[in-house]
Design a protein around this motif. Structure first.
Motif, PDB file in Angstrom:
ATOM      1  N   LYS A 206      72.470  55.861 -15.787  1.00 17.51           N
ATOM      2  CA  LYS A 206      72.924  55.850 -17.484  1.00 17.51           C
ATOM      3  C   LYS A 206      74.348  56.700 -17.049  1.00 17.51           C
ATOM      4  CE  LYS A 206      68.624  55.472 -19.275  1.00 17.51           C
ATOM      5  NZ  LYS A 206      67.446  55.526 -20.111  1.00 17.51           N
TER       6      LYS A 206
ATOM      7  N   THR B 145      77.024  55.174 -15.219  1.00 23.22           N
ATOM      8  CA  THR B 145      77.195  53.477 -16.728  1.00 23.22           C
ATOM      9  C   THR B 145      78.184  54.728 -17.806  1.00 23.22           C
ATOM     10  OG1 THR B 145      75.277  52.705 -15.987  1.00 23.22           O
ATOM     11  CG2 THR B 145      76.486  52.031 -18.182  1.00 23.22           C
TER      12      THR B 145
ATOM     13  N   GLN C 249      60.024  49.913 -15.395  1.00 20.96           N
ATOM     14  CA  GLN C 249      61.007  49.025 -16.380  1.00 20.96           C
ATOM     15  C   GLN C 249      62.150  49.131 -17.601  1.00 20.96           C
ATOM     16  OE1 GLN C 249      58.877  46.144 -18.339  1.00 20.96           O
ATOM     17  NE2 GLN C 249      60.899  45.919 -19.754  1.00 20.96           N
ATOM     18  N   GLU C 250      62.319  50.463 -17.260  1.00 16.91           N
ATOM     19  CA  GLU C 250      63.634  51.718 -17.777  1.00 16.91           C
ATOM     20  C   GLU C 250      65.306  50.908 -17.127  1.00 16.91           C
ATOM     21  OE1 GLU C 250      65.439  55.703 -19.513  1.00 16.91           O
ATOM     22  OE2 GLU C 250      63.100  55.591 -17.971  1.00 16.91           O
TER      23      GLU C 250
ATOM     24  N   ARG D  73      65.614  47.970 -15.870  1.00 15.99           N
ATOM     25  CA  ARG D  73      65.444  46.317 -16.745  1.00 15.99           C
ATOM     26  C   ARG D  73      65.503  46.432 -17.664  1.00 15.99           C
ATOM     27  NH1 ARG D  73      60.035  45.866 -14.475  1.00 15.99           N
ATOM     28  NH2 ARG D  73      60.013  44.672 -16.220  1.00 15.99           N
ATOM     29  N   ASP D  74      65.863  47.058 -18.253  1.00 10.62           N
ATOM     30  CA  ASP D  74      66.112  47.129 -20.133  1.00 10.62           C
ATOM     31  C   ASP D  74      67.483  47.682 -20.241  1.00 10.62           C
ATOM     32  OD1 ASP D  74      63.227  46.191 -20.762  1.00 10.62           O
ATOM     33  OD2 ASP D  74      62.634  48.608 -21.415  1.00 10.62           O
ATOM     34  N   PHE D  75      67.718  48.303 -19.539  1.00 12.28           N
ATOM     35  CA  PHE D  75      69.237  49.021 -19.570  1.00 12.28           C
ATOM     36  C   PHE D  75      69.971  48.386 -19.355  1.00 12.28           C
ATOM     37  CE2 PHE D  75      72.511  51.989 -18.223  1.00 12.28           C
ATOM     38  CZ  PHE D  75      72.851  52.865 -19.545  1.00 12.28           C
TER      39      PHE D  75
ATOM     40  N   LYS E  52      69.834  45.262 -19.159  1.00  8.77           N
ATOM     41  CA  LYS E  52      69.860  43.695 -19.434  1.00  8.77           C
ATOM     42  C   LYS E  52      70.757  44.632 -20.935  1.00  8.77           C
ATOM     43  CE  LYS E  52      67.069  40.525 -21.899  1.00  8.77           C
ATOM     44  NZ  LYS E  52      66.122  40.032 -22.448  1.00  8.77           N
ATOM     45  N   LYS E  53      70.630  45.217 -21.002  1.00  8.19           N
ATOM     46  CA  LYS E  53      71.450  45.803 -22.655  1.00  8.19           C
ATOM     47  C   LYS E  53      72.557  45.990 -22.376  1.00  8.19           C
ATOM     48  CE  LYS E  53      71.432  49.499 -26.116  1.00  8.19           C
ATOM     49  NZ  LYS E  53      70.465  50.573 -26.409  1.00  8.19           N
ATOM     50  N   ASN E  54      72.978  46.405 -20.986  1.00 10.79           N
ATOM     51  CA  ASN E  54      74.474  46.495 -21.179  1.00 10.79           C
ATOM     52  C   ASN E  54      75.064  45.298 -19.741  1.00 10.79           C
ATOM     53  OD1 ASN E  54      75.128  49.400 -22.512  1.00 10.79           O
ATOM     54  ND2 ASN E  54      72.644  49.563 -21.008  1.00 10.79           N
ATOM     55  N   LYS E  55      74.657  44.843 -20.002  1.00 14.34           N
ATOM     56  CA  LYS E  55      74.796  43.782 -18.954  1.00 14.34           C
ATOM     57  C   LYS E  55      75.782  43.969 -17.952  1.00 14.34           C
ATOM     58  CE  LYS E  55      75.936  40.894 -23.650  1.00 14.34           C
ATOM     59  NZ  LYS E  55      76.866  40.663 -23.967  1.00 14.34           N
TER      60      LYS E  55
END
Length: 399
Positions: A358, A361, A388-389, A391-393, A395-398
């Protein structure tokens, strides 16, 4: 996970409480004959053992081992000195159970203690002291073998420990030290089948326990026992922190243990952890920085496993206050210590990688961020929160 379950089973249902001695409280007159029969009830010996045990818990092994060697010279045929030596090596193992450096010498001392206890028991099968050492010796062997996934040896040790556990019972009315084994049995014989239904057939072979009684007995030992008080407190803070969800009770005990044994790295990092858990972050950081300084100074027992804990708490605090440069520095330390201790599947290691991903990024370093998230996916199971965190990050931030 199976390793953890098996370790709980084999360790918790056995009588493995430390048998360094008996309570210093006055013994009933009806047991006067036992005081002359059992070395552990020798009043003069108790003081020497107390000093040695305190040194051991405080990781001053030069002092404790010297005292245990004197005991071995004075009582060459008794299992106590060898068992105490084994115990001192167990605490070296306890700091990082993945480190097998002390396994051989630990087992050697236990073997010698068991051999001497068997000689006493063979002469007199009513000798509860001998049965007590046999139960404790085999119980400790079983735990180590379960940690090493040597299931046949672990089961064999467990069976022997159970055999002698029954023979060493019945002395609680004058020896609170013995109550520790019963307390752990009562708690975990209920906890195991409740949490792992597949093990119900195994636990059906044992007497029915009482979880609440087990906690009460642990509290009793922690308050009233003399030599096994620390062991009871050790298990209480672990249970309060995890299974019982009583973080302030865990903190109370770990704070006491750290104050009494300030050089014990296990108690030190547990205190830092419990401070962090209840939100006393500045104090947790202070303790964590001290742990890291002791690692750098190569103080006995302070190593990468403790560093992984301490670095993570410092990193988390700095992230919370917005100092991302310092957060990054200590997340990187968490990762480094995790790799050094081969703890890549641990939660702190994985969550440190997530936070590093993060941070990079946000700094525009997407390639480096991808690298960190890739490592999370590599070491974490798909159902793990860090996986899970990540994968979600992504996906959200491409990414």
């Amino acid at each position: 996970m199976f390793k953890k379950i098996a370790s709980f089973c084999l360790f918790s249902i056995l009588l493995f409480s430390n048998v360094e001695g008996f309570s210093q409280s006055a013994m009933p007159d009806t047991f006067a004959i036992e005081q002359s029969r059992y070395l552990l009830l020798d009043k003069g010996l108790q003081f020497r053992i107390t000093k040695s045990i305190n040194s051991m818990y405080n990781f001053d092994f030069d002092v404790s081992n010297r005292d245990f060697a004197v005991l071995a010279y004075q009582y060459p045929d008794h299992p106590l000195p060898d068992f105490l030596m084994a115990l001192s090596y167990w605490w070296r193992i306890e700091v990082d159970v993945t480190n097998e450096k002390y396994d051989d010498i630990f087992i050697q001392y236990l073997d010698r203690a068991i051999e001497k206890a068997e000689a006493i028991y063979d002469e007199d099968e009513t000798n509860k002291e001998a049965a007590f050492f046999l139960a404790a010796g085999y119980g400790f062997q079983s735990r180590l073998y379960s940690e090493r996934k040597k299931w046949t040896k672990a089961a064999w040790g467990g069976r022997n420990a159970l055999k002698y556990m029954e023979l060493s019972r019945g002395e609680e009315e004058f020896n609170p030290e013995l109550l520790l084994g019963d307390a752990l049995f009562n708690y975990f014989s209920v906890w195991i089948p409740d949490n792992y239904p597949l093990l119900k057939p195994v636990m059906a072979l044992f007497p029915k326990g009482n979880k609440e009684l087990g906690l009460q007995q642990l509290e009793q030992v922690a308050s009233n026992a003399f030599y096994t008080r620390v062991e009871a407190q050790y298990f209480l803070f672990r249970l309060y922190a995890s299974e019982e969800k009583k973080p302030y009770e865990a903190l109370r005990i770990s704070e006491y243990l750290h104050s009494k044994f300030p050089n014990n790295p296990y108690f030190h990092r547990s205190y830092a952890r419990h401070l962090y858990t209840v939100g006393r972050w500045i104090e947790s950081v202070d303790q964590s920085m001290e742990i890291l300084e002791r690692i750098d100074a190569k103080q006995t027992g302070y190593e990468a496993n403790s560093g992984r804990y301490a670095s993570f708490y410092v990193a988390e605090y700095n992230r919370r206050i917005g100092d991302m440069a310092m957060a990054k520095k200590y997340y990187l330390k968490t990762v480094s210590y995790g790799e050094e201790s081969e703890s890549q599947e641990s939660g702190y290691y994985l969550h440190a990688l997530v936070q590093l991903g993060k941070i990079e990024t946000a700094a525009g370093n997407k390639d480096l961020a991808k690298k960190y998230f890739k490592e999370v996916k590599r070491y974490a199971k798909r159902k793990h929160p860090a996986h899970q965190e990540a994968r979600d990050f992504i996906k959200k931030n491409k990414l």
